[in-house]
Enzyme design. Structure first.
Site, PDB file in Angstrom:
ATOM      1  N   ASP A  74       0.847  -1.190   0.000  1.00 21.53           N
ATOM      2  CA  ASP A  74       0.000   0.000   0.000  1.00 21.53           C
ATOM      3  C   ASP A  74       0.885   1.243   0.000  1.00 21.53           C
ATOM      4  O   ASP A  74       1.687   1.445   0.921  1.00 21.53           O
ATOM      5  CB  ASP A  74      -0.908  -0.020   1.237  1.00 21.53           C
ATOM      6  CG  ASP A  74      -1.816   1.188   1.292  1.00 21.53           C
ATOM      7  OD1 ASP A  74      -2.633   1.349   0.367  1.00 21.53           O
ATOM      8  OD2 ASP A  74      -1.694   1.978   2.242  1.00 21.53           O
ATOM      9  N   THR A 107      -3.206   4.850  -4.108  1.00 22.00           N
ATOM     10  CA  THR A 107      -2.147   5.630  -3.462  1.00 22.00           C
ATOM     11  C   THR A 107      -0.783   5.390  -4.105  1.00 22.00           C
ATOM     12  O   THR A 107       0.058   6.275  -4.110  1.00 22.00           O
ATOM     13  CB  THR A 107      -2.065   5.276  -1.965  1.00 22.00           C
ATOM     14  OG1 THR A 107      -1.979   3.852  -1.822  1.00 22.00           O
ATOM     15  CG2 THR A 107      -3.289   5.752  -1.227  1.00 22.00           C
ATOM     16  N   ASP A 402      -9.221  -0.423   1.614  1.00 20.71           N
ATOM     17  CA  ASP A 402      -9.197   0.012   0.215  1.00 20.71           C
ATOM     18  C   ASP A 402     -10.441  -0.475  -0.529  1.00 20.71           C
ATOM     19  O   ASP A 402     -11.038   0.264  -1.314  1.00 20.71           O
ATOM     20  CB  ASP A 402      -7.934  -0.521  -0.480  1.00 20.71           C
ATOM     21  CG  ASP A 402      -6.701   0.283  -0.114  1.00 20.71           C
ATOM     22  OD1 ASP A 402      -6.832   1.202   0.710  1.00 20.71           O
ATOM     23  OD2 ASP A 402      -5.608  -0.010  -0.637  1.00 20.71           O
TER      24      ASP A 402
END
Length: 538
Positions: A74, A107, A402
């Site tokens: 992430d 991201t 997410d």
């Protein structure tokens, strides 16, 4: 070899360090050279994340100063845990955090895109183009790309299966992708449980993600209610309660302390007995107030000693202690109760209601958790994750977050574009087409922006073990020939590049936000030609 004017010194642990003299007289980087140094710092951060992009992206193992280990791909988590000391690199960290806060997904992609745009900007600077002209050109190109995204976006088919496939796309790049169908179903059910249709909205405050080490990832479940990592305060209290009325307290079960600096001296047995009797009376009074209000369970933010615990048991009033602030707020929302700061303020109207409160047991261990189900506000849910170790559970929490955000975004917007780099390739072709109609210096920035958009599908292809240039060339040619904006990189080798067939979809909001945020940051970096500290002389 030129000698550096300086001297070696040692700190209190015997470690050497170099003291350089006359540093204040050294020439600082300004103008274009400063901008190039800023671009280098930002590109270094983007290159670190590039290998984590897509379903075949690799994970990073982050080790904190305390020795805590985090394994994740992430982007926001990687940058948050990185020890970044350059000012421009910190802006990249804030960029991924902004994408995470606003959208919750994409991201990594937003940082890779910003890095690619800065790489193209550096080449334009070498050609002698002014940084402000580059920044303005990028902004115009971003506007063109976002307008094109709206034109190729499709209406979302709002059936449950399509939502699940959308969540599976988000989870495809995560460590838990082996169970992405199960996790996607849980995420969709959780969003539907806390959503309202008119107007379309999702209340994330009613979704709690909790984890417990032990068991397997496929043991993850969705609980219609609240799960807290606590148990009943006394082992002899009943393990399951039905039709429960909860008193939610932020006041401790303890005698009031005198608000004075004077001390209390206990000099004899009689004094001690009198003090003990006073405490017992106060405990009994507190328990009576809770019982009189009609409560059958006390949830307390603070702890209480053994005597209070014993009296609660004797009065058949089960209790839970040391329940944290966020948890106690969620219990209040779910059960429809009021948080009460003083025993005197407790009334029957302020009690919460739950159909079942029971302890959950785990295997052969002594671990216990408390499940509060069939609440007054039945929309509150908890995603309860199991896993072999803490790292797996933390990464699963991030992945589920997410997926929840992705489903939430599409639920609110109802517009989608296709993933796998398809949307970026289509926008790149649109920018190139407009570039051919521009006669001013802006055409260089448009062409550079188009090439920066190509960096996303190229990184996806590279991470999937494909030839980036060959894959990119083929996809661009096919999109032009077939007029199909859904053609993207076949990262999972399923035999087709049509992302519509593969159900690889992203929300229009997420993709638009990536382009807008990355462009804003790049424009900001290109306008910085010097860095000075607050202590520098004017």
């Amino acid at each position: 070899m030129t000698a550096i004017p300086g001297s070696v010194a040692f700190d209190e642990y015997g470690r050497p360090f170099l003291i350089l003299r006359d540093q204040e007289k050294q020439k600082r980087l300004t103008g274009v050279n400063a901008i190039k140094s800023h671009i280098l710092a930002a590109r270094n951060v983007a290159n670190i994340l590039k290998t984590s992009l897509g379903p075949k992206g690799l994970d990073k193992l982050m080790v904190s100063s305390d020795g805590d280990v985090t394994v994740t791909n992430d982007g926001a988590t990687i940058l948050k845990n990185m020890d970044v000391d350059h000012e421009i690199a910190k802006l990249m960290v804030q960029l991924s955090q902004s994408q995470d806060d606003e959208i919750g997904d994409g991201t990594t992609g937003v940082v890779v895109l910003a890095g690619a745009m800065l790489e193209q900007a550096e080449q334009l600077l070498d050609k002698g183009i002014h940084p402000l002209r580059i920044a303005d050109g990028f902004e115009s190109a971003a506007r063109c790309a976002t307008e094109h995204l709206k034109s190729i976006a499709e209406d979302f088919v709002t059936d449950r299966e399509t939502y699940i496939k959308l969540a599976m796309t988000s989870l495809g790049s995560k460590i838990i992708n082996k169970f992405n169908r199960q996790m996607a179903e849980i995420a969709v059910e959780a969003v539907f449980a806390v959503s309202t249709e008119n107007p379309p909205d999702v209340n994330f405050e009613l979704i709690k993600v909790e984890g417990k080490v032990g068991g397997r990832l496929e043991d993850t479940i969705l609980v219609r209610g609240v799960v807290i990592d606590k148990d009943f305060s006394h082992p002899q209290m009943p393990k399951e309660l039905k039709d429960v009325k909860l008193a939610i307290l932020t006041c401790p079960f303890e005698p009031p302390k005198p608000k004075t600096k004077h001390k209390l001296d206990v000099t004899s047995v009689e004094d001690y007995k009198a003090l003990r009797e006073y405490e017992r009376e106060k405990f009994t009074e507190m328990v009576k107030m809770v019982k009189d209000a009609g409560a059958t369970l006390a949830i307390c933010q603070w702890g209480f000693d053994d005597e209070a615990n014993y009296l609660l048991l004797q009065n058949e009033l089960p209790a839970v202690r040391w329940v944290g602030g966020p948890e106690i707020e969620l219990i209040a929302i779910a059960t429809g109760g009021r948080i009460v700061p003083r025993f005197e303020e407790l009334t029957p109207e302020k009690l919460g209601y739950a159909g079942v409160v029971k302890e959950l047991k785990f295997g052969t261990t002594k671990d216990r958790m408390l499940s509060i189900q069939k609440c007054k506000n039945s929309r509150a849910v908890t995603i309860f994750i199991r896993g072999g170790n803490k790292m797996i559970i933390e990464e699963a929490k991030r992945a589920i977050h997410d997926a929840l955000c992705t489903v939430r975004n599409v639920f609110k917007c109802r517009k989608i574009v296709y993933g796998g780099g398809a949307a970026e390739i289509s926008c790149s072709l649109a920018c190139e087409e407009k570039c051919n109609r521009i006669s001013s210096l802006e055409q260089y920035a448009f062409r550079a922006f188009a090439e920066a958009l190509d960096a996303i599908p190229m990184a996806l292809a590279e991470n999937a073990g494909l030839s980036p240039v060959d894959t990119m060339t083929e996809l661009k040619a096919r999109q032009l020939a077939e007029k199909n904006s859904a053609l993207g990189v076949d990262c999972l080798n399923r035999g087709t590049s049509d992302m519509k067939e593969q159900h690889v979809i992203e929300s229009l909001n997420s993709k638009t936000q990536q382009i807008v945020l990355a462009t804003q940051l790049v424009k900001m970096i290109l306008k910085i030609d010097d860095i000075r500290s607050m202590s520098d002389a004017a």
